[in-house]
Each structure stands twice: as C-alpha cells, then as structure tokens.
Enzyme design. Structure first.
Site, PDB file in Angstrom:
ATOM      1  N   CYS A   7      99.539 -45.450  55.961  1.00 36.20           N
ATOM      2  CA  CYS A   7      99.454 -44.365  57.592  1.00 36.20           C
ATOM      3  C   CYS A   7      98.378 -44.134  58.020  1.00 36.20           C
ATOM      4  CB  CYS A   7     100.596 -43.398  57.056  1.00 36.20           C
ATOM      5  SG  CYS A   7      99.659 -41.872  56.086  1.00 36.20           S
ATOM      6  N   ASN A  10      96.139 -40.289  56.776  1.00 41.64           N
ATOM      7  CA  ASN A  10      97.086 -40.387  55.006  1.00 41.64           C
ATOM      8  C   ASN A  10      96.515 -39.134  54.791  1.00 41.64           C
ATOM      9  OD1 ASN A  10      93.925 -41.356  52.586  1.00 41.64           O
ATOM     10  ND2 ASN A  10      96.393 -41.593  52.501  1.00 41.64           N
ATOM     11  N   CYS A  12      99.979 -37.036  55.558  1.00 41.76           N
ATOM     12  CA  CYS A  12     101.221 -37.365  55.730  1.00 41.76           C
ATOM     13  C   CYS A  12     102.338 -38.304  54.808  1.00 41.76           C
ATOM     14  CB  CYS A  12     102.292 -36.995  57.108  1.00 41.76           C
ATOM     15  SG  CYS A  12     101.336 -35.879  58.376  1.00 41.76           S
ATOM     16  N   ARG A  13     103.006 -39.745  55.866  1.00 34.26           N
ATOM     17  CA  ARG A  13     103.125 -40.389  54.607  1.00 34.26           C
ATOM     18  C   ARG A  13     102.660 -41.358  54.053  1.00 34.26           C
ATOM     19  NH1 ARG A  13     104.096 -43.424  60.686  1.00 34.26           N
ATOM     20  NH2 ARG A  13     101.980 -42.448  60.581  1.00 34.26           N
ATOM     21  N   SER A  14     101.097 -41.732  53.923  1.00 38.40           N
ATOM     22  CA  SER A  14     101.446 -42.321  52.944  1.00 38.40           C
ATOM     23  C   SER A  14     101.068 -41.987  51.430  1.00 38.40           C
ATOM     24  CB  SER A  14      99.820 -43.389  53.309  1.00 38.40           C
ATOM     25  OG  SER A  14      98.692 -42.865  53.392  1.00 38.40           O
ATOM     26  N   ASP A 123     107.283 -40.881  61.898  1.00 40.09           N
ATOM     27  CA  ASP A 123     105.427 -39.805  61.627  1.00 40.09           C
ATOM     28  C   ASP A 123     106.005 -39.174  61.836  1.00 40.09           C
ATOM     29  OD1 ASP A 123     103.312 -38.456  62.001  1.00 40.09           O
ATOM     30  OD2 ASP A 123     102.072 -39.648  64.029  1.00 40.09           O
TER      31      ASP A 123
HETATM   32  P1  4NP Z   1      99.896 -40.276  59.018  1.00 41.06           P
HETATM   33  O1  4NP Z   1     100.843 -39.260  60.183  1.00 41.06           O
HETATM   34  O2  4NP Z   1     100.115 -40.815  60.160  1.00 41.06           O
HETATM   35  O3  4NP Z   1     101.682 -40.308  58.436  1.00 41.06           O
HETATM   36  O4  4NP Z   1      99.011 -39.605  57.923  1.00 41.06           O
HETATM   37  C1  4NP Z   1      99.560 -39.014  61.116  1.00 41.06           C
HETATM   38  C2  4NP Z   1      98.610 -37.946  61.116  1.00 41.06           C
HETATM   39  C3  4NP Z   1      97.483 -37.462  61.573  1.00 41.06           C
HETATM   40  C4  4NP Z   1      97.804 -37.912  62.802  1.00 41.06           C
HETATM   41  C5  4NP Z   1      98.483 -38.756  62.877  1.00 41.06           C
HETATM   42  C6  4NP Z   1     100.106 -39.014  62.036  1.00 41.06           C
HETATM   43  N1  4NP Z   1      96.866 -37.437  63.737  1.00 41.06           N
HETATM   44  O5  4NP Z   1      97.395 -37.698  64.942  1.00 41.06           O
HETATM   45  O6  4NP Z   1      95.746 -36.478  63.680  1.00 41.06           O
END
Ligand code: 4NP
Length: 153
Positions: A7, A10, A12-14, A123
């Site tokens: 993702c 790294n 939240c989703r992954s 997201d």
């Molecule tokens: P992820 O979520 O891609 O599912 O881990 C996010 C985590 C942090 C951010 C964006 C998406 N950020 O902009 O910091």
C-alpha cells in the site's frame, strides 16, 4: 509461495492484509510466506502499524504491533512470487520500480483474488474506525480468496 502486500504507508492496509493472510494460511496448514511494504513508506519507515489497524486485527485475535513499516524496493521483485497492490496508484508505482525481466507477478489485490474486478482497497488513513472495519472485512475476503484460489478450497 511468497506474497508481498503493498500500500502507500505500510501502516494501514498492507500490514492488515499480511496479518490476515498469515492467520488464514496457518489455519489451513499452508507454509506460505507473507510480508508487506509501502510505496511511499519513507514517511512511516520503522513505525508500527496504525493503532486503528492493530485494533481491527486484535478483534480477530491477530497481533500486528510487532510489524514495522518499510519501503518496497527493486529487490522485492526477486524475493516474492506475487506482489499485490491495494490500489492503482500503488500498482503504477510498483510497475515503475519493477526491474526488467523480474519474475514476480504484480497485480491489484482485489482483482487478482476475484473479490472485485479492478477494485481498489480504499485508504482508511483519514477515515474513522468504521472505515478500518470495512477495509478489514474486504481484506479478509481477499485473503480467503487468495488461499482458496491456490488450494482449490
Ligand atoms: P496505508 O495508509 O497506505 O494503507 O498504510 C496510509 C498511511 C499513511 C498515509 C497515507 C495512507 N500518509 O499519508 O501518511
């Protein structure tokens, strides 16, 4: 089989996909390897998953607190058989990073698993607990479908 979930952050989703898939694979007795990484993980590199991610996993008996975010790199295309992106933005970033001739297959997670053709895992970072729960349910379906596809279950 070695599978990398990717993702953006790294956190939240992954990592959630990684934990759910590992949990389901263990229940099926499958000796698969799972990891996760982020295309933009320099923001969060070395950080544990988001507390809301950990809470969703904990409700399912899965601990994620020990995981640490890292950025995906060209070497991952040799280390993994399958690299699954949460959304098209991350798929594009992976395609740009992929070394020529690399063997790993790269695909959209929900598309590859048949959960949702061309679908993206939304997201949840700027969302609330309900968004994390919805993502968790989607990723559970994807993990089940990934393993079912491989095992014929
Ligand atoms: P992820 O979520 O891609 O599912 O881990 C996010 C985590 C942090 C951010 C964006 C998406 N950020 O902009 O910091």
């Amino acid at each position: 089989m070695r599978v990398l979930f990717v993702c953006l952050g790294n956190i939240c989703r992954s990592p959630l996909a990684e934990g759910l898939a590992r949990h389901r694979a263990a229940a099926l007795g499958l000796d698969w390897e799972f990891d996760s990484a982020g295309t933009g993980a320099h923001y969060h590199a070395g950080a544990p998953p988001d507390p809301r991610t950990c809470a969703s996993a904990r409700r399912r008996g899965i601990a994620l607190e020990h995981l640490r975010a890292r950025q995906v790199g060209p070497e991952d295309f040799a280390r993994f058989d399958l690299i699954l992106a949460a959304d098209r933005q991350n798929l594009r970033a992976l395609e740009a990073l992929r070394p020529p001739g690399a063997a790993a297959r790269v695909a959209l997670l929900l598309d590859w698993t048949g959960v949702q053709p061309q679908g993206e895992v939304p997201d949840p970072y700027y969302g609330g607990d309900d968004d994390f729960e919805a993502v968790c349910r989607l990723l559970e379906r994807a993990a089940d479908a990934l393993l079912a596809r491989a095992t014929g279950a």
